[in-house]
Write an enzyme that holds these catalytic residues in place. Structure first.
Site, PDB file in Angstrom:
ATOM      1  N   ASN A 131      48.774  44.233  47.410  1.00 47.79           N
ATOM      2  CA  ASN A 131      47.513  44.755  46.848  1.00 47.79           C
ATOM      3  C   ASN A 131      47.600  46.237  46.466  1.00 47.79           C
ATOM      4  OD1 ASN A 131      45.410  42.640  48.960  1.00 47.79           O
ATOM      5  ND2 ASN A 131      46.033  42.321  46.847  1.00 47.79           N
ATOM      6  N   ASP A 168      39.582  35.387  50.035  1.00 53.72           N
ATOM      7  CA  ASP A 168      39.910  35.567  48.615  1.00 53.72           C
ATOM      8  C   ASP A 168      38.737  35.187  47.716  1.00 53.72           C
ATOM      9  OD1 ASP A 168      41.514  36.251  46.499  1.00 53.72           O
ATOM     10  OD2 ASP A 168      42.634  34.364  46.462  1.00 53.72           O
ATOM     11  N   GLY A 202      36.691  39.257  43.596  1.00 55.07           N
ATOM     12  CA  GLY A 202      36.717  39.714  42.205  1.00 55.07           C
ATOM     13  C   GLY A 202      36.074  38.697  41.282  1.00 55.07           C
TER      14      GLY A 202
HETATM   15  C1  IPE Z   1      45.618  37.820  49.319  1.00 58.92           C
HETATM   16  O1  IPE Z   1      44.744  37.791  48.236  1.00 58.92           O
HETATM   17  C2  IPE Z   1      45.435  39.073  50.101  1.00 58.92           C
HETATM   18  C3  IPE Z   1      44.111  39.243  50.702  1.00 58.92           C
HETATM   19  C4  IPE Z   1      43.174  38.346  50.789  1.00 58.92           C
HETATM   20  C5  IPE Z   1      43.906  40.538  51.271  1.00 58.92           C
HETATM   21  P1  IPE Z   1      45.254  38.129  46.768  1.00 58.92           P
HETATM   22  O2  IPE Z   1      44.134  37.831  45.863  1.00 58.92           O
HETATM   23  O3  IPE Z   1      45.836  39.467  46.705  1.00 58.92           O
HETATM   24  O4  IPE Z   1      46.406  37.047  46.601  1.00 58.92           O
HETATM   25  P2  IPE Z   1      47.275  36.585  45.336  1.00 58.92           P
HETATM   26  O5  IPE Z   1      48.106  37.747  44.942  1.00 58.92           O
HETATM   27  O6  IPE Z   1      46.329  36.154  44.276  1.00 58.92           O
HETATM   28  O7  IPE Z   1      48.090  35.452  45.846  1.00 58.92           O
HETATM   29  C1  IPE Z   2      40.104  39.226  47.989  1.00 52.75           C
HETATM   30  O1  IPE Z   2      39.447  39.078  46.767  1.00 52.75           O
HETATM   31  C2  IPE Z   2      40.046  40.635  48.519  1.00 52.75           C
HETATM   32  C3  IPE Z   2      41.315  41.378  48.424  1.00 52.75           C
HETATM   33  C4  IPE Z   2      42.453  40.898  48.055  1.00 52.75           C
HETATM   34  C5  IPE Z   2      41.250  42.776  48.785  1.00 52.75           C
HETATM   35  P1  IPE Z   2      40.171  39.388  45.389  1.00 52.75           P
HETATM   36  O2  IPE Z   2      39.939  40.790  45.044  1.00 52.75           O
HETATM   37  O3  IPE Z   2      41.586  38.954  45.443  1.00 52.75           O
HETATM   38  O4  IPE Z   2      39.352  38.438  44.423  1.00 52.75           O
HETATM   39  P2  IPE Z   2      39.923  37.580  43.225  1.00 52.75           P
HETATM   40  O5  IPE Z   2      41.012  36.719  43.778  1.00 52.75           O
HETATM   41  O6  IPE Z   2      40.420  38.517  42.192  1.00 52.75           O
HETATM   42  O7  IPE Z   2      38.754  36.769  42.767  1.00 52.75           O
HETATM   43 MG    MG Z   3      42.532  37.226  44.989  1.00 55.13          MG
END
Ligand code: IPE
Ligand code: IPE
Ligand code: MG
Length: 247
Positions: free
Chosen positions: A69, A21, A24
């Site tokens: 997602n 995680d 982003g």
């Molecule tokens: C969890 O991350 C899923 C993956 C790492 C693929 P998210 O970023 O989607 O989780 P939440 O929704 O913030 O808990």
């Molecule tokens: C994890 O990073 C990757 C996926 C869930 C695909 P995020 O995309 O959730 O990154 P943040 O949590 O928004 O920083």
């Molecule tokens: Mg995330």
């Protein structure tokens, strides 16, 4: 002594699961688009996969895309699926060279056709590799897996193949998409969030959880060794007392 040398090879977790995680936020912090974070996150996947294979981990499950997602902006979802197909194609030679088998858990039919195809191809090509299993959780959620398991158990019970009294812990295990691997001893989540986000709920009943503030693109081999070292210094009691374990 380096952190890697401090790791006890006799107490290595067989299975590590990671919630990758923070891609982003990592990109945003650099004034870039989120997808740039996902692209950089792929480099971390390569580094950590290699490190796990090197130190003797047998199963590495990576949460790459959750059922939830799919609710992200269409543009990000599309970019993620493309990145996935691209990475699988590009990294096939490395998987072969490192003797790593690629597998998948999740709702296959939800994935775009191109992605299903590349996944099937990579799994087929790597199926005889034996050093480590790299398992991608894609369009996966633990509740989805439990629902499909309960549906199959119900169908088999109605068909007379199963008696209700035969339904136990081991039987439920055998209907989950993770039935062929041991439960993870260690689960890591990066980015500072302290939640499970619908990952492997049943299988982590007794896993050790490790949370780090590091965002996934910044997570290094040293960070992985740190998590393993921390894990090895915990007392896993499984309901018993400390005294029982030491006697
Ligand atoms: C969890 O991350 C899923 C993956 C790492 C693929 P998210 O970023 O989607 O989780 P939440 O929704 O913030 O808990
Ligand atoms: C994890 O990073 C990757 C996926 C869930 C695909 P995020 O995309 O959730 O990154 P943040 O949590 O928004 O920083
Ligand atoms: Mg995330």
């Amino acid at each position: 002594m380096s952190l890697k040398e401090k790791i006890d090879p006799t107490k290595m977790p067989k299975h590590i699961a990671i919630i990758m995680d923070g891609n982003g936020r990592w990109a945003k912090g650099k004034g870039k688009f989120r997808i740039f974070g996902h692209q950089t996150g792929v480099s971390t996947v390569k580094t950590i996969t290699e490190a796990c294979a090197e130190i003797g981990v047998k199963y590495l499950t990576l949460y790459a895309f959750s059922t939830e997602n799919w609710n992200r902006p269409a543009l990000e979802v599309r970019a993620l699926m493309e990145l996935l197909v691209d990475t699988m194609r590009k990294e096939l030679p490395t998987l072969m060279k490192n003797n790593i088998r690629l597998s998948f858990i999740g709702n296959h039919s939800d994935l775009p056709a191109k992605c299903q195809k590349q996944l099937a191809l990579t799994m087929e090509e790597t199926k005889n590799n034996t050093r480590m299993d790299l398992v991608l959780a894609l369009s996966y959620s633990a509740k989805w897996d439990l629902v499909q398991a309960i549906q199959k158990i119900s169908a088999d019970t109605l068909a007379g193949k199963l008696k209700p009294e035969e339904i136990n812990d081991t039987l439920i295990d055998s209907y989950l998409s993770t039935h062929w691997m041991p439960h993870p001893e260690l689960m890591i989540r990066t980015s500072g969030e302290k939640r499970i986000s619908n990952f492997l709920l049943w299988e982590i009943a007794y896993s050790e959880l490790y949370f780090t503030e590091k965002l996934w693109p910044d997570f290094t081999k040293e960070d992985l060794y740190h998590a393993i070292f921390d894990f090895q210094n915990r007392e896993r009691r499984f309901g018993k007392t400390s005294e029982q374990l030491s006697s």
